[in-house]
Design a protein around this motif. Structure first.
Motif, PDB file in Angstrom:
ATOM      1  N   UNK A   1       0.832  -1.209   0.000  1.00  0.00           N
ATOM      2  CA  UNK A   1       0.000   0.000   0.000  1.00  0.00           C
ATOM      3  C   UNK A   1       0.867   1.260   0.000  1.00  0.00           C
ATOM      4  N   UNK A   2       1.953   1.253   0.768  1.00  0.00           N
ATOM      5  CA  UNK A   2       2.878   2.401   0.753  1.00  0.00           C
ATOM      6  C   UNK A   2       3.362   2.679  -0.670  1.00  0.00           C
ATOM      7  N   UNK A   3       3.851   1.642  -1.316  1.00  0.00           N
ATOM      8  CA  UNK A   3       4.458   1.810  -2.633  1.00  0.00           C
ATOM      9  C   UNK A   3       3.431   2.267  -3.661  1.00  0.00           C
ATOM     10  N   UNK A   4       2.253   1.657  -3.598  1.00  0.00           N
ATOM     11  CA  UNK A   4       1.226   2.008  -4.572  1.00  0.00           C
ATOM     12  C   UNK A   4       0.780   3.463  -4.406  1.00  0.00           C
ATOM     13  N   UNK A   5       0.505   3.857  -3.184  1.00  0.00           N
ATOM     14  CA  UNK A   5      -0.052   5.197  -2.953  1.00  0.00           C
ATOM     15  C   UNK A   5       1.014   6.280  -3.161  1.00  0.00           C
ATOM     16  N   UNK A   6       2.251   6.006  -2.751  1.00  0.00           N
ATOM     17  CA  UNK A   6       3.285   7.021  -2.958  1.00  0.00           C
ATOM     18  C   UNK A   6       3.480   7.240  -4.467  1.00  0.00           C
ATOM     19  N   UNK A   7       3.416   6.155  -5.234  1.00  0.00           N
ATOM     20  CA  UNK A   7       3.577   6.276  -6.684  1.00  0.00           C
ATOM     21  C   UNK A   7       2.420   7.061  -7.292  1.00  0.00           C
ATOM     22  N   UNK A   8       1.240   6.799  -6.774  1.00  0.00           N
ATOM     23  CA  UNK A   8       0.043   7.496  -7.239  1.00  0.00           C
ATOM     24  C   UNK A   8       0.196   9.013  -7.041  1.00  0.00           C
ATOM     25  N   UNK A   9       0.686   9.391  -5.891  1.00  0.00           N
ATOM     26  CA  UNK A   9       0.901  10.819  -5.614  1.00  0.00           C
ATOM     27  C   UNK A   9       2.045  11.387  -6.466  1.00  0.00           C
ATOM     28  N   UNK A  10       3.159  10.659  -6.563  1.00  0.00           N
ATOM     29  CA  UNK A  10       4.286  11.143  -7.366  1.00  0.00           C
ATOM     30  C   UNK A  10       3.842  11.440  -8.804  1.00  0.00           C
ATOM     31  N   UNK A  11       2.965  10.571  -9.289  1.00  0.00           N
ATOM     32  CA  UNK A  11       2.544  10.677 -10.686  1.00  0.00           C
ATOM     33  C   UNK A  11       1.860  12.014 -10.969  1.00  0.00           C
ATOM     34  N   UNK A  12       1.338  12.644  -9.907  1.00  0.00           N
ATOM     35  CA  UNK A  12       0.694  13.942 -10.108  1.00  0.00           C
ATOM     36  C   UNK A  12       1.684  14.990 -10.607  1.00  0.00           C
ATOM     37  N   UNK A  13       2.986  14.706 -10.423  1.00  0.00           N
ATOM     38  CA  UNK A  13       3.999  15.672 -10.864  1.00  0.00           C
ATOM     39  C   UNK A  13       4.352  15.518 -12.336  1.00  0.00           C
ATOM     40  N   UNK A  14       3.808  14.478 -12.945  1.00  0.00           N
ATOM     41  CA  UNK A  14       4.122  14.255 -14.355  1.00  0.00           C
ATOM     42  C   UNK A  14       3.686  15.467 -15.176  1.00  0.00           C
ATOM     43  N   UNK A  15       4.603  15.924 -16.015  1.00  0.00           N
ATOM     44  CA  UNK A  15       4.501  17.173 -16.802  1.00  0.00           C
ATOM     45  C   UNK A  15       4.355  18.444 -15.945  1.00  0.00           C
ATOM     46  N   UNK A  16       4.542  18.316 -14.616  1.00  0.00           N
ATOM     47  CA  UNK A  16       4.455  19.516 -13.785  1.00  0.00           C
ATOM     48  C   UNK A  16       5.721  19.768 -12.980  1.00  0.00           C
ATOM     49  N   UNK A  17       6.676  18.865 -13.067  1.00  0.00           N
ATOM     50  CA  UNK A  17       7.934  19.062 -12.341  1.00  0.00           C
ATOM     51  C   UNK A  17       8.666  20.258 -12.966  1.00  0.00           C
ATOM     52  N   UNK A  18       9.660  20.807 -12.246  1.00  0.00           N
ATOM     53  CA  UNK A  18      10.281  22.060 -12.698  1.00  0.00           C
ATOM     54  C   UNK A  18      10.917  22.016 -14.101  1.00  0.00           C
ATOM     55  N   UNK A  19      11.475  20.898 -14.479  1.00  0.00           N
ATOM     56  CA  UNK A  19      12.070  20.805 -15.819  1.00  0.00           C
ATOM     57  C   UNK A  19      11.717  19.449 -16.414  1.00  0.00           C
TER      58      UNK A  19
END
Lengths: 109, 290
Positions: free
Chosen positions: B30-48
């Protein structure tokens, strides 16, 4: 800052230019290059170098290999008698390189 | 590991052993799945573009790790869809650190969060390398192989963000907010079951010891970057030997969650429900055959 990236597929191969990454310094450039240029293709090693440190000379600046007859540089010019097998092998490599070079010159003109 | 007996195959475990293994697996998966889910929100939105790719790649790694752990939970007959897409959100056991939403554009948060998370993950994985449950033990090495990059990525970013006052202040704000939630990484799912996990040797370090190890690594490092944990909403008794930390209201491990988790779960199961799916297509080989 732009870093040019060179990828080596397997140990002993040359590092070949494969693209670049934007990064503030060498450490971050390596970190980014690892994902950007090493995650899908076979990779043994990556080099990064600042783009501005790369020197270039091109066909506008010079005629590579000169413009006069330099056939003395090629082994097949010395083809007076049957050669040893090692020499023949080297000759055939050079003949191929020569053909490619000529084709390139013709293609370019 | 001499004193602890090796556990049997999944089908031959006693009910108590099985429950302990499952709790351990849900912590991990559950840790791995949910952390990945949140990280994915940065796709195309990270600084570079570069940071975008690097972070998305980390998210993919974590999803891959979740896949390995959920796969082991399927040994008792559950389908992947039942474990992820159809499971009641109130049954999940991830730490609340990983479910918190990001403020838009607040890059310091994912950087710091991934640092806090990845150091903890490393400690937790190492405590499974000699697990008495062979199916867990066999998968740890493969996962650890991808973790160095995650920690290096987080630390490199943190060091750079802490070089200047303005960005360090943003990291500090993230630290004040996230630190208490990070402590929930080491919270028990259930005191009695966690003791059993230790007694059976499924894990070779108790949660309290791992938390202590984590604090010993994380606190001096953050302080060396000019950050301070003094303002973090820390438990009153800041004592690593104390079992009952004054944790946030929502701990996660014990199935208490923030409202943000329910929104997130609603979000990532939306398509599954919308399309009327009843199962999840598998496109990759069974991890046992890899």
């Amino acid at each position: 800052m732009i870093w040019e990236v060179f990828r080596q597929e397997k140990s002993g191969d040359y590092h070949k230019h494969c693209g670049n990454v934007h990064a503030p310094d060498r450490e971050m450039a390596l970190l980014f290059a690892e994902v950007q240029h090493g995650r899908r293709k076979p990779t043994n090693s990556l080099w990064v170098t600042p783009q501005k440190e790369i020197g270039e000379v091109d066909t506008e600046d010079t005629a590579f290999g000169g413009t006069t007859d330099k056939s003395y540089r090629w082994a097949m010019t010395y083809n007076f008698e049957a050669a040893a097998s090692e020499v023949e092998e080297s000759e055939s490599e050079q003949a191929t390189a020569d053909r490619e070079r000529k084709a390139q010159i013709e293609g370019g003109s | 590991m001499a004193a602890v007996e090796e556990l049997s195959e999944p089908g031959e475990l006693t009910a108590e052993e099985r429950e302990a293994v499952q709790h351990q697996l849900f912590r991990l998966a559950d840790d791995e799945f949910v952390v990945a889910e949140r990280y994915t929100e940065w796709q195309v939105k990270a600084p570079t573009l570069e940071s975008d790719l690097a972070f998305s790649n980390i998210a993919q790694d974590e999803l891959g790790h979740a896949r390995l752990w959920y796969d082991l939970l399927q040994d008792w007959g559950a389908e992947e869809s039942e474990l992820i897409w159809e499971r009641d959100p109130s049954e999940w056991r991830h730490s609340t650190l990983v479910e918190l939403p990001f403020d838009e554009g607040d890059w310091a948060d994912p950087v710091l969060r991934s640092y806090l998370y990845d150091v903890a993950e490393d400690i937790q994985l190492r405590a499974l390398q000699d697990s008495s449950y062979p199916r867990i033990r066999d998968r740890v090495g493969k996962i650890l192989g991808e973790e160095d990059y995650h920690r290096e990525h987080a630390a490199n970013w943190l060091e750079r963000l802490c070089e200047e006052d303005e960005s360090r202040e943003r990291v500090q704000a993230a630290l004040d907010r996230l630190f208490p939630y990070a402590l929930t990484l080491f919270a028990p799912t259930d005191e009695e079951v966690e003791d059993r996990i230790d007694d059976l040797g499924i894990r070779t370090e108790p949660l309290v010891t791992m938390r202590e190890e984590w604090l010993d690594e994380v606190v001096p490092y953050l302080e060396s970057l000019g950050l301070s944990i003094d303002d973090a909403e820390l438990p009153e008794q800041y004592d690593v030997h104390h079992n009952q930390f004054d944790l946030p209201d929502a701990v996660g491990r014990d199935q208490s969650h923030t409202d943000d988790w329910y929104d997130l779960q609603e979000d990532f199961t939306h398509s599954y429900r919308e399309l009327g799916r009843t199962s999840a297509e598998r496109i990759m080989k069974d991890p046992d055959d890899e």
